[in-house]
Scaffold this motif. Structure first.
Motif, PDB file in Angstrom:
ATOM      1  N   TYR A  73       1.235  -1.312   0.042  1.00 44.19           N
ATOM      2  CA  TYR A  73       0.451  -0.426  -0.093  1.00 44.19           C
ATOM      3  C   TYR A  73       0.814   1.533  -0.397  1.00 44.19           C
ATOM      4  O   TYR A  73       0.935   2.408  -0.589  1.00 44.19           O
ATOM      5  CB  TYR A  73      -0.930   0.102   1.012  1.00 44.19           C
ATOM      6  CG  TYR A  73      -2.048  -0.713   0.790  1.00 44.19           C
ATOM      7  CD1 TYR A  73      -3.269  -0.558  -0.074  1.00 44.19           C
ATOM      8  CD2 TYR A  73      -2.450  -2.312   1.949  1.00 44.19           C
ATOM      9  CE1 TYR A  73      -4.250  -1.046  -0.073  1.00 44.19           C
ATOM     10  CE2 TYR A  73      -3.174  -3.152   1.001  1.00 44.19           C
ATOM     11  CZ  TYR A  73      -4.631  -2.285   0.057  1.00 44.19           C
ATOM     12  OH  TYR A  73      -5.473  -3.372   0.425  1.00 44.19           O
ATOM     13  N   MET A  76       1.842   1.593  -3.487  1.00 41.28           N
ATOM     14  CA  MET A  76       0.917   2.539  -4.692  1.00 41.28           C
ATOM     15  C   MET A  76       0.222   3.994  -4.040  1.00 41.28           C
ATOM     16  O   MET A  76       0.577   5.035  -4.996  1.00 41.28           O
ATOM     17  CB  MET A  76      -0.474   0.993  -3.819  1.00 41.28           C
ATOM     18  CG  MET A  76      -0.453   0.491  -4.751  1.00 41.28           C
ATOM     19  SD  MET A  76      -0.042  -0.299  -6.070  1.00 41.28           S
ATOM     20  CE  MET A  76      -1.975   0.376  -7.299  1.00 41.28           C
ATOM     21  N   TRP A  77       0.437   4.171  -2.683  1.00 42.67           N
ATOM     22  CA  TRP A  77       0.479   5.987  -2.784  1.00 42.67           C
ATOM     23  C   TRP A  77       0.911   6.311  -2.898  1.00 42.67           C
ATOM     24  O   TRP A  77       1.456   7.523  -4.085  1.00 42.67           O
ATOM     25  CB  TRP A  77       0.051   5.645  -1.333  1.00 42.67           C
ATOM     26  CG  TRP A  77      -0.337   5.738  -0.713  1.00 42.67           C
ATOM     27  CD1 TRP A  77      -1.724   4.411   0.142  1.00 42.67           C
ATOM     28  CD2 TRP A  77      -1.951   6.219  -0.744  1.00 42.67           C
ATOM     29  NE1 TRP A  77      -3.084   4.483   0.218  1.00 42.67           N
ATOM     30  CE2 TRP A  77      -3.547   5.939  -0.271  1.00 42.67           C
ATOM     31  CE3 TRP A  77      -2.107   8.132  -1.424  1.00 42.67           C
ATOM     32  CZ2 TRP A  77      -4.788   6.520  -0.560  1.00 42.67           C
ATOM     33  CZ3 TRP A  77      -4.130   8.560  -1.054  1.00 42.67           C
ATOM     34  CH2 TRP A  77      -5.050   7.527  -1.373  1.00 42.67           C
ATOM     35  N   PHE A  80       1.924   6.850  -7.032  1.00 42.23           N
ATOM     36  CA  PHE A  80       0.468   7.773  -7.364  1.00 42.23           C
ATOM     37  C   PHE A  80       1.369   9.197  -7.189  1.00 42.23           C
ATOM     38  O   PHE A  80       0.775   9.617  -7.865  1.00 42.23           O
ATOM     39  CB  PHE A  80      -0.970   7.971  -6.263  1.00 42.23           C
ATOM     40  CG  PHE A  80      -2.011   9.123  -6.070  1.00 42.23           C
ATOM     41  CD1 PHE A  80      -2.701   8.651  -7.831  1.00 42.23           C
ATOM     42  CD2 PHE A  80      -2.090  10.309  -6.176  1.00 42.23           C
ATOM     43  CE1 PHE A  80      -4.023   9.640  -7.975  1.00 42.23           C
ATOM     44  CE2 PHE A  80      -3.281  10.853  -6.060  1.00 42.23           C
ATOM     45  CZ  PHE A  80      -3.754  10.709  -6.986  1.00 42.23           C
ATOM     46  N   TYR A 251       1.112   1.281 -13.032  1.00 44.09           N
ATOM     47  CA  TYR A 251      -0.189   1.739 -11.932  1.00 44.09           C
ATOM     48  C   TYR A 251      -0.411   0.769 -11.885  1.00 44.09           C
ATOM     49  O   TYR A 251      -1.851   0.275 -11.031  1.00 44.09           O
ATOM     50  CB  TYR A 251      -0.210   2.670 -11.394  1.00 44.09           C
ATOM     51  CG  TYR A 251      -0.450   3.354 -10.117  1.00 44.09           C
ATOM     52  CD1 TYR A 251       0.562   3.884  -9.092  1.00 44.09           C
ATOM     53  CD2 TYR A 251      -2.067   3.685 -10.338  1.00 44.09           C
ATOM     54  CE1 TYR A 251      -0.564   3.631  -7.853  1.00 44.09           C
ATOM     55  CE2 TYR A 251      -2.561   3.854  -9.253  1.00 44.09           C
ATOM     56  CZ  TYR A 251      -2.125   4.000  -8.335  1.00 44.09           C
ATOM     57  OH  TYR A 251      -2.572   4.306  -6.798  1.00 44.09           O
ATOM     58  N   VAL A 252      -1.908   1.209 -13.143  1.00 45.12           N
ATOM     59  CA  VAL A 252      -3.270   0.072 -13.611  1.00 45.12           C
ATOM     60  C   VAL A 252      -3.369  -1.202 -12.863  1.00 45.12           C
ATOM     61  O   VAL A 252      -4.313  -1.335 -12.098  1.00 45.12           O
ATOM     62  CB  VAL A 252      -4.110   0.786 -14.380  1.00 45.12           C
ATOM     63  CG1 VAL A 252      -5.106  -0.075 -14.909  1.00 45.12           C
ATOM     64  CG2 VAL A 252      -3.946   2.313 -14.696  1.00 45.12           C
ATOM     65  N   TYR A 255      -2.729  -1.469  -9.778  1.00 42.50           N
ATOM     66  CA  TYR A 255      -3.423  -2.373  -8.906  1.00 42.50           C
ATOM     67  C   TYR A 255      -4.566  -2.866  -8.841  1.00 42.50           C
ATOM     68  O   TYR A 255      -5.144  -3.290  -7.520  1.00 42.50           O
ATOM     69  CB  TYR A 255      -3.741  -0.517  -9.191  1.00 42.50           C
ATOM     70  CG  TYR A 255      -5.463  -0.075  -8.402  1.00 42.50           C
ATOM     71  CD1 TYR A 255      -5.833   0.242  -6.860  1.00 42.50           C
ATOM     72  CD2 TYR A 255      -6.435  -0.261  -9.092  1.00 42.50           C
ATOM     73  CE1 TYR A 255      -6.369   0.304  -6.268  1.00 42.50           C
ATOM     74  CE2 TYR A 255      -7.992   0.081  -7.937  1.00 42.50           C
ATOM     75  CZ  TYR A 255      -7.703   1.108  -7.064  1.00 42.50           C
ATOM     76  OH  TYR A 255      -8.752   0.900  -6.139  1.00 42.50           O
ATOM     77  N   LEU A 258      -3.045  -5.980  -6.491  1.00 42.12           N
ATOM     78  CA  LEU A 258      -3.334  -5.455  -5.088  1.00 42.12           C
ATOM     79  C   LEU A 258      -5.313  -6.111  -4.983  1.00 42.12           C
ATOM     80  O   LEU A 258      -5.044  -7.007  -3.821  1.00 42.12           O
ATOM     81  CB  LEU A 258      -3.431  -4.218  -4.841  1.00 42.12           C
ATOM     82  CG  LEU A 258      -2.849  -4.419  -3.152  1.00 42.12           C
ATOM     83  CD1 LEU A 258      -1.668  -4.851  -2.588  1.00 42.12           C
ATOM     84  CD2 LEU A 258      -2.395  -2.814  -3.057  1.00 42.12           C
ATOM     85  N   ARG A 259      -6.088  -5.281  -5.816  1.00 43.70           N
ATOM     86  CA  ARG A 259      -7.252  -5.465  -5.204  1.00 43.70           C
ATOM     87  C   ARG A 259      -7.832  -7.043  -5.077  1.00 43.70           C
ATOM     88  O   ARG A 259      -8.708  -7.090  -4.572  1.00 43.70           O
ATOM     89  CB  ARG A 259      -7.866  -4.417  -6.230  1.00 43.70           C
ATOM     90  CG  ARG A 259      -8.117  -3.498  -6.476  1.00 43.70           C
ATOM     91  CD  ARG A 259      -9.269  -2.434  -5.627  1.00 43.70           C
ATOM     92  NE  ARG A 259     -10.968  -2.797  -6.528  1.00 43.70           N
ATOM     93  CZ  ARG A 259     -11.709  -2.529  -5.852  1.00 43.70           C
ATOM     94  NH1 ARG A 259     -11.461  -0.895  -5.540  1.00 43.70           N
ATOM     95  NH2 ARG A 259     -12.812  -3.442  -5.860  1.00 43.70           N
TER      96      ARG A 259
END
Length: 285
Positions: A73, A76-77, A80, A251-252, A255, A258-259
């Motif tokens: 996480y 990911m942040w 971004f 990144y997509v 993400y 990770l989801r």
């Protein structure tokens, strides 16, 4: 779960590779700043973004390998904000180098540069006398004008040979007088009024054959620096845009993976509970 972690690990490795051209672009701008462009602060945002991307991608890679949710996480942040910073840098680079270009001159291969063709924050920065003194000293110390001199079989180049050269913006703006001043070529950095009238431009009076002065105080020299910066930044920005597009794609993907991990973690207890209720004998032998 394991497949998603492997995918995230691959994405982080590719992200690490993408940090290399960003960092290389910042280092290249730094080398230009130390040699010709002489704007010594513009490269640092790009270097910081490149280093940050490298560190964050390694953290994300470690998180995917050891299944550390916190690192994932954090990755990911951080990604971004890095992508947002890179977008901001690209927009800034294009905004401050949007205006201005060299003007063609009759019977000359090189272009002439005029300060009035430029405007905005970067032009005001370069035009500031206190800041320009540092830039001019840097250009003088780089000896870019002294390196202009050429010989052919030991013979200095002729006027026509010089006029057919494609000079860099700084060579054209700082190392010779503007063409419309009417000076006569003697060698690359030595020009004579030639008995004719000198043009009305203030730069015509600022020109001096002293090799420590030349046209370093000229507006054409400032314009040459701006043109050189525009050329350098546009080169780097093209690479940054390509890297930015790939970063967004990675990144997509990360993400989504990770989801998927999170969904599978949430489904596992439910699945086990449902199996236990459906087959209570599974707990008894």
């Amino acid at each position: 779960m394991r497949a998603s972690n492997h995918l995230i690990g691959v994405v982080n490795f590719l992200t690490f590779l993408l940090s290399v051209p960003i960092l290389a672009g910042g280092i290249w701008l730094s080398s230009k700043a130390n040699s010709t462009d002489c704007m010594k602060f513009l490269q640092w945002p790009l270097i910081v973004i490149g280093v940050a991307l490298m560190v964050v991608s390694l953290a994300g890679f470690a998180g995917s390998c050891y299944r550390n949710t916190f690192l994932m996480y954090l990755y990911m942040w951080a990604m971004f904000f890095i992508i947002a910073a890179l977008i901001g840098f690209v927009i800034f680079a294009y905004a401050v180098t949007d205006k201005g270009s060299g003007r063609p001159v009759l019977n000359r291969a090189y272009l002439e540069y005029y300060l009035e063709d430029y405007s905005g924050w970067l032009e005001r920065r370069v035009s500031d006398n206190s800041y320009w003194y540092k830039i001019a000293s840097c250009i003088r110390d780089s000896r870019v004008c002294g390196k202009m001199k050429r010989t052919v079989n030991g013979i200095p180049e002729t006027t026509d040979m010089f006029y057919s050269r494609k000079l860099s913006p700084i060579e054209s703006g700082c190392c010779k007088p503007p063409t419309d001043c009417g000076y006569t070529f003697m060698n690359e950095t030595l020009w004579s009024p030639g008995g004719g009238l000198v043009g009305p431009s203030p730069d015509c009076a600022r020109w001096n054959n002293d090799q420590q002065i030349l046209c370093y105080a000229c507006d054409s020299c400032r314009a040459g620096v701006l043109a050189s910066l525009k050329h350098s930044w546009r080169k780097v920005s093209i690479i940054n845009i390509i890297v930015l597009i790939l970063l967004v794609i990675f990144y997509v993907i990360a993400y989504a993976a990770l989801r998927n991990n999170k969904r599978m973690d949430n489904d596992e207890p439910y699945g086990e509970t449902r199996m236990t209720k459906a087959h209570p004998s599974a707990l008894h032998f």
